[in-house]
Each structure stands twice: as C-alpha cells, then as structure tokens.
Enzyme design. Sequence first.
Site, PDB file in Angstrom:
ATOM      1  N   ASN A  38       8.612   4.310 -23.498  1.00 65.19           N
ATOM      2  CA  ASN A  38       7.299   4.775 -23.010  1.00 65.19           C
ATOM      3  C   ASN A  38       6.915   4.097 -21.692  1.00 65.19           C
ATOM      4  O   ASN A  38       5.757   4.105 -21.290  1.00 65.19           O
ATOM      5  CB  ASN A  38       6.209   4.528 -24.056  1.00 65.19           C
ATOM      6  N   ASN A  40       6.577   1.041 -21.030  1.00 66.10           N
ATOM      7  CA  ASN A  40       5.930  -0.279 -21.150  1.00 66.10           C
ATOM      8  C   ASN A  40       6.967  -1.360 -20.849  1.00 66.10           C
ATOM      9  O   ASN A  40       8.160  -1.178 -21.101  1.00 66.10           O
ATOM     10  CB  ASN A  40       5.400  -0.485 -22.569  1.00 66.10           C
ATOM     11  N   HIS A 131       0.003  -7.802   7.066  1.00 67.34           N
ATOM     12  CA  HIS A 131      -0.360  -6.775   8.048  1.00 67.34           C
ATOM     13  C   HIS A 131      -1.595  -7.224   8.826  1.00 67.34           C
ATOM     14  O   HIS A 131      -1.704  -6.983  10.028  1.00 67.34           O
ATOM     15  CB  HIS A 131      -0.607  -5.459   7.322  1.00 67.34           C
ATOM     16  N   ASP A 170       0.945  -2.234  19.143  1.00 66.30           N
ATOM     17  CA  ASP A 170      -0.466  -1.856  19.298  1.00 66.30           C
ATOM     18  C   ASP A 170      -1.298  -3.134  19.400  1.00 66.30           C
ATOM     19  O   ASP A 170      -0.779  -4.247  19.243  1.00 66.30           O
ATOM     20  CB  ASP A 170      -0.958  -0.953  18.151  1.00 66.30           C
ATOM     21  N   LYS A 193      -1.354   2.260  21.000  1.00 65.90           N
ATOM     22  CA  LYS A 193      -0.891   3.206  19.977  1.00 65.90           C
ATOM     23  C   LYS A 193      -2.070   3.696  19.140  1.00 65.90           C
ATOM     24  O   LYS A 193      -2.923   2.912  18.775  1.00 65.90           O
ATOM     25  CB  LYS A 193       0.126   2.510  19.059  1.00 65.90           C
ATOM     26  N   ARG A 195      -3.217   6.163  15.698  1.00 65.02           N
ATOM     27  CA  ARG A 195      -2.887   7.056  14.579  1.00 65.02           C
ATOM     28  C   ARG A 195      -4.051   8.006  14.448  1.00 65.02           C
ATOM     29  O   ARG A 195      -5.166   7.575  14.175  1.00 65.02           O
ATOM     30  CB  ARG A 195      -2.742   6.259  13.279  1.00 65.02           C
ATOM     31  N   ASP A 220       6.991  -6.769  15.583  1.00 64.60           N
ATOM     32  CA  ASP A 220       5.984  -6.128  14.724  1.00 64.60           C
ATOM     33  C   ASP A 220       6.103  -6.686  13.310  1.00 64.60           C
ATOM     34  O   ASP A 220       7.098  -7.321  12.953  1.00 64.60           O
ATOM     35  CB  ASP A 220       6.209  -4.606  14.731  1.00 64.60           C
TER      36      ASP A 220
HETATM   37  C1  R5P Z   1       0.809  -1.163  12.558  1.00 65.12           C
HETATM   38  O1  R5P Z   1       0.177  -0.284  12.072  1.00 65.12           O
HETATM   39  C2  R5P Z   1       1.909  -1.978  11.959  1.00 65.12           C
HETATM   40  O2  R5P Z   1       1.931  -3.161  12.672  1.00 65.12           O
HETATM   41  C3  R5P Z   1       3.254  -1.298  12.041  1.00 65.12           C
HETATM   42  O3  R5P Z   1       3.493  -0.951  13.379  1.00 65.12           O
HETATM   43  C4  R5P Z   1       3.297  -0.074  11.189  1.00 65.12           C
HETATM   44  O4  R5P Z   1       2.968  -0.414   9.886  1.00 65.12           O
HETATM   45  C5  R5P Z   1       4.642   0.604  11.214  1.00 65.12           C
HETATM   46  O5  R5P Z   1       4.564   1.826  10.564  1.00 65.12           O
HETATM   47  P1  R5P Z   1       5.510   3.032  10.976  1.00 65.12           P
HETATM   48  O6  R5P Z   1       6.905   2.483  11.006  1.00 65.12           O
HETATM   49  O7  R5P Z   1       5.326   4.057   9.874  1.00 65.12           O
HETATM   50  O8  R5P Z   1       5.056   3.551  12.305  1.00 65.12           O
END
Ligand code: R5P
Length: 316
Positions: A38, A40, A131, A170, A193, A195, A220
Amino acid sequence: MSRTLKIFAGSSHPALAKGIAGHVGVRLGKLRVTRFSNENIKIKIEENVRGCDVFVIQTSSPPLSDNLVELLILIDALKFASADRITAVLPYFPYARSDKKDEARISITARLVADLLETAGADRVLTMTLHAPQILGFFRKPADQLLATPILKNHFKRSDLSNSVVVATDAGAGKIAGHFAKRLRLPMAVIDKRRLDDSEKATGTALIGQVEGKDAIIYDDEIATGGSIQEAARILRDFGARRVRVGVTHPVLSGPAVERLQEAKLDELVVTDTIPVPADRVVGLPNLKVLSTAKLFAEAILRIHGGKSVSAMMET
Ligand code: R5P
C-alpha cells in the site's frame, strides 16, 4: 562524556552517504526499510542510538515525495529510539524553489518542509547552496548552509583563468556568483533573465558587464530543465564570449535538460554530486563532470559534532 557520532542514510543517494561516512571515519548505521504494497514505509533502526549524536543523510531526488517521507519517518524512528541530537543532512533541499509567496493562494513549501523536519524531530539541519539563503530562516532550530564554492573553485583554478569572467544567470544568482568571483579574483557579469510564467522557460534579454572575447564561467545554484543555462549560453555568445563554461551545484537535470544542454554546446559542464545523476543523463552529456561533496559534508559533520565553526569553512 562525549556523545557517539553516528550516520544513517535514507535511500536517495547511497554513494554520497557512503562517501561522507568514509571521510568521517564511521560506517553507516544499520537500518531496514520496508515498503508495503500500500506504499507505506516502515523503518527499523537496527542498532542502539540512545544518547548518540546522529546525522541523517537524505537528498531531494526522485522519487522526491517518497524520499522526503522516508526522511521524516527515519528521523521520527531515531527520536523515539532516544537519539540525543538529530541533524538532518539535506545536500539538495526539497522544494527549495518554493521559497516565497509570489502568487496568491500558494504554499511556501520550503517553509512547510522546514516545519515537517522539526515536527519529525530534527534538532538541526545541514544543507548546501540553497536557492535563496532566507530558507535558513524557515527553521526555528539551528541550520547551516554549505556552499559548493570551495569545490568548484578548486576545479576551475586548475585552468588558465587570466581572461575569464564569472556570470550569474540572473540577479537572484548574483550573490553566490559574486561569492565565487571574489574567491577566484575574477570580474563578474549578470544576465537579465525573466520567467514570464510557470512554463519553466527562462528568457534572457540583456547583460550587465563585459564578456566580449572572454571565457565565461556561468555559476548557478542548480540546473533544472536547463533553460537558464541554454539561454545564458546563447546571450553570452551573442555578446561575444569566447568560451562558455558552467559550474553548478545541484544537477537536477529534469525534463528537457539533456537536450537543452546539448543544444547549448557548452565548452565545459561541471556539477557536484548533491543529487545522483542517472546513467541515461550521464550518457547524454559526455562533457559532464561530477565533483564530490562528500569531504565537505564530512568536515561540516565533524565540526558540528565537535562544536566548531561551520561558516569558517566557507571563508576560503
Ligand atoms: C534561478 O531561478 C535558479 O538560480 C536557476 O537558474 C534555475 O533554478 C534553473 O532552472 P532551469 O534549469 O529550469 O532554467
């Protein structure tokens, strides 16, 4: 009397757990994980932990939810087995990107994870390259963040850096990229950058700094779908960068990451082993180099156990 140090590991990353235990100089603690039909999970600690200083290693990798629940059950089992202190060691912190309320009616899930760890019985947390550093503030218990900077710095320092520039994908990544650039004594550039929605597609529009004719080192926290790196590489070449090298802590490599990284035609792609990289991804990325974090985590564990500074490790 000093407490005995013990290390236990969940199922997420046996190789890293073994490496950390090896550097600490202990064997991994014995436990038995049973998964029922199940779904668990039952965990039995198969050795005495009463009064011990216990470290539990579990990273955030697929199956992510299972691994998180397994960690919580493991901490709970150790707590009720009378461990004296439990440190959750999360090389890649779960839900780290869910760190703010940037839309109405959403959960700040990284904060929820912090609450869950605490409820399960974690007395401390040790993690790497969050992050966003404010995640440390989600805990009401001590939390330490390691950076992969010393590991990546040692790697890049072995090459000729005389014409290099560190690049943040970014503004948000500017801080850790700045930390890295400072340690390599290199200048820095930042990509603008954005989103625009939840589609995980990042778009770069402009660049602050000088990259023309230079070797760019993109620094990054993670590569998830690879969109940020792909876009950063495109912009850097548009602005005349000579080579594009990449140094990243967490190789999430989800969704279309492999294809995007192949298309980005990177001169170098270096990550750490905070997350296990599946074999198919390794095959798809022949220029991928994975550096071990085991020694750094082991040193932090020994310092926490011995009551020594952890932040001092990040000063070089
Ligand atoms: C910024 O948003 C973070 O530092 C990374 O650049 C991000 O998490 C990378 O995500 P992806 O590879 O999907 O662009």
